[in-house]
Scaffold this active site. Structure first.
Site, short mmCIF file in Angstrom:
data_model
loop_
_atom_site.label_atom_id
_atom_site.label_comp_id
_atom_site.label_asym_id
_atom_site.label_seq_id
_atom_site.Cartn_x
_atom_site.Cartn_y
_atom_site.Cartn_z
N HIS A 98 15.31 -27.34 42.69
CA HIS A 98 14.64 -28.64 42.78
C HIS A 98 14.79 -29.40 41.46
CE1 HIS A 98 12.78 -27.55 46.57
NE2 HIS A 98 12.12 -28.70 46.61
N HIS A 162 8.10 -21.38 41.22
CA HIS A 162 8.97 -21.04 40.09
C HIS A 162 8.14 -20.73 38.85
CE1 HIS A 162 12.94 -21.94 41.76
NE2 HIS A 162 12.42 -23.00 42.34
#
Length: 231
Positions: A98, A162
């Site tokens: 992302h 993450h």
């Protein structure tokens, strides 16, 4: 926990927002070259960032912070009972896709805006003071795309998808990809020499050798001769 920014919308924004801006500005200026260079630059940046990111994901991997939730560990079976694809994706935390995608598209757009306004080159002379010529206004304008990319990167940590190292490295990959691909097609936005009256805001001319220059206009000599013979 749901994603604040889905992968689909992240790609849509990173890809189509710069392309639409390039097409609108290029269309207003009637410059097919600007549209061509802009679209190629953003496609190349996103492609390069994705190539590096996917290579590292498969090479390094690393468990995501939410891996145990994805795994759904069964104490009796002593195995993960979650969906296979979800478990496999949970092993690809490093780096953040992302972040690399968002920064590759948005940082390239920021570089282009800086190249059009000289916002990052403080040695360029300014015209009379107006809102449109304000250095602060132009500088803030160039930060808007970066702000979106930063929000996307932060959201990946907030969403527990993450680790912070994944996001930092992913962002750096996106920035480096955007910087490399931008400089292929456009001049350096930090150099005052690129903001003279002749080259201000214009893309690079990639082919300047004589073999690529058209020195003779197209002629319809044979067709004209045939028409003369008919008469």
């Amino acid at each position: 926990m749901h994603n604040q920014v889905t992968s689909f919308w992240n790609h849509i924004v990173a890809l189509f927002v710069p392309i639409i801006i390039f097409m609108v500005v290029g269309g207003l200026r009637r410059s097919l070259l600007e549209i061509h260079h802009g679209i190629l630059a953003v496609l190349a940046a996103l492609g390069l960032a994705r190539l590096i990111t996917q290579f590292l994901k498969h090479r390094v991997g690393r468990l995501r912070p939410d891996f145990l939730a994805r795994c759904k560990w069964d104490k009796v079976l002593e195995a993960c009972t979650g969906k296979e694809q979800t478990i496999v994706d949970g092993r690809k935390s490093f780096p953040s896709g992302h972040s690399s995608t968002a920064f590759s598209g948005m940082f390239l757009l920021s570089l282009w805006l800086a190249g059009q306004t000289a916002a990052w080159c403080f040695h360029v002379p300014r015209p009379a003071r107006t809102i449109s010529s304000s250095q602060m206004t132009r500088f803030i304008l160039t930060l808007l795309p970066i702000s979106w990319a930063t929000f996307v990167a932060i959201s990946r940590v907030e969403d527990y998808r993450h680790h912070k190292e994944d996001v930092i490295v992913g962002s750096l990959i996106g920035i480096a990809s955007a910087w490399i691909c931008y400089l292929i097609f456009w001049p350096n936005p930090f150099s005052a020499a690129n903001f003279d009256q002749r080259a201000f805001g214009h893309p690079r001319l990639l082919y300047t050798d004589k073999e690529y220059e058209r020195t003779v206009d197209f002629e319809l000599t044979a067709l004209e001769d045939d028409a003369a013979n008919v008469v």
